[in-house]
Scaffold this motif. Sequence first.
Motif, PDB file in Angstrom:
ATOM      1  N   ASP A 227     -11.198  -6.635   3.254  1.00 27.70           N
ATOM      2  CA  ASP A 227     -12.403  -7.431   3.048  1.00 27.70           C
ATOM      3  C   ASP A 227     -12.134  -8.859   3.520  1.00 27.70           C
ATOM      4  OD1 ASP A 227     -10.647  -8.241   1.159  1.00 27.70           O
ATOM      5  OD2 ASP A 227     -11.901  -7.750  -0.585  1.00 27.70           O
TER       6      ASP A 227
ATOM      7  N   TRP B  18      -5.532   0.794   4.682  1.00 23.20           N
ATOM      8  CA  TRP B  18      -5.596  -0.678   4.632  1.00 23.20           C
ATOM      9  C   TRP B  18      -6.874  -1.178   5.299  1.00 23.20           C
ATOM     10  CZ3 TRP B  18      -5.985  -4.610   8.144  1.00 23.20           C
ATOM     11  CH2 TRP B  18      -5.703  -5.901   7.691  1.00 23.20           C
TER      12      TRP B  18
ATOM     13  N   GLU C 141      -9.732   0.415   5.623  1.00 27.30           N
ATOM     14  CA  GLU C 141     -10.892   0.775   4.826  1.00 27.30           C
ATOM     15  C   GLU C 141     -11.090  -0.165   3.634  1.00 27.30           C
ATOM     16  OE1 GLU C 141     -10.241   4.807   3.725  1.00 27.30           O
ATOM     17  OE2 GLU C 141     -10.723   5.615   5.718  1.00 27.30           O
ATOM     18  N   ASP C 142     -10.000  -0.663   3.071  1.00 22.98           N
ATOM     19  CA  ASP C 142     -10.080  -1.546   1.908  1.00 22.98           C
ATOM     20  C   ASP C 142     -10.128  -3.025   2.292  1.00 22.98           C
ATOM     21  OD1 ASP C 142      -9.997   0.679   0.338  1.00 22.98           O
ATOM     22  OD2 ASP C 142      -7.873   0.475  -0.203  1.00 22.98           O
TER      23      ASP C 142
ATOM     24  N   ARG D 140      -8.916 -10.554   2.139  1.00 22.66           N
ATOM     25  CA  ARG D 140      -7.644 -10.084   2.713  1.00 22.66           C
ATOM     26  C   ARG D 140      -7.350 -10.802   4.033  1.00 22.66           C
ATOM     27  NH1 ARG D 140      -6.838  -3.935   2.119  1.00 22.66           N
ATOM     28  NH2 ARG D 140      -6.738  -4.745  -0.002  1.00 22.66           N
TER      29      ARG D 140
ATOM     30  N   TYR E 127       0.831  -1.205   0.000  1.00 21.48           N
ATOM     31  CA  TYR E 127       0.000   0.000   0.000  1.00 21.48           C
ATOM     32  C   TYR E 127       0.866   1.256   0.000  1.00 21.48           C
ATOM     33  CZ  TYR E 127      -4.815  -1.600   0.402  1.00 21.48           C
ATOM     34  OH  TYR E 127      -6.066  -2.111   0.124  1.00 21.48           O
TER      35      TYR E 127
END
Length: 223
Positions: free
Chosen positions: A201, A196, A198-199, A204, A169
């Motif tokens: 899911d 990280w 916020e993204d 991940r 990132y």
Amino acid sequence: MSQPVQPPNQPQQPYGGQPADGNPYAAGPGAAAPAAPTGNPYGEQPPAPTGNPYGDQPPASTGNPFGNPQGQPAPFGGGAPFAPAPPASPVRNGLALGVLVAFGAAIVASVLYGVLLGSIEREFGYAAIGVGFLVGFAAAKLGGANPVTIAAAAVFSVGAVYFGQLIGYAMVMADAAQVSFSEVFLDHFDTVTRVWKEDADFMRYLFIALGAIAAIGGAKKAN
């Protein structure tokens, strides 16, 4: 000149004509002389001590202060002043080595994983599995298949995958902002972790879990 003549009835006195009465050293003629003193005015005495005030003792040792003279108990375990230190346990040494190797492998794999993610700018699940496998295999190969070593490899693999994703990132954000990677990763680390989260899911978190499982598999494969 004429000499005076002693009366014939008066006996000759030794030691200048002293009377014999009351003089123990002037006996009359024909009397036996007293016996000469033996030199001990106190009578018969025990023999003089031999120099050892504690009585008969075994002879001193011949130079070994820790030996066993004449059956006496030897201090410090039969002649040796100190017992040798026990050898280090190979299990303990292998455990420490395995944990250290797992930590070092996790750092290397984390950097490689982050560079890969930053280069392709997307998630790569097999790379996360490779990170865990590398950490577990290296730790068990050098430190042995100890349960503690395997557990440490799994934990370090989770951290390696996580920090690898943060490195990726930071690389993407540095390219977008046209700044250096160190400036983004070190000066704005809180921003990187916020993006990280916020993204993040399900996939991940699944990759992170797969890294820990791969570490266990790599440790078993090494042995």
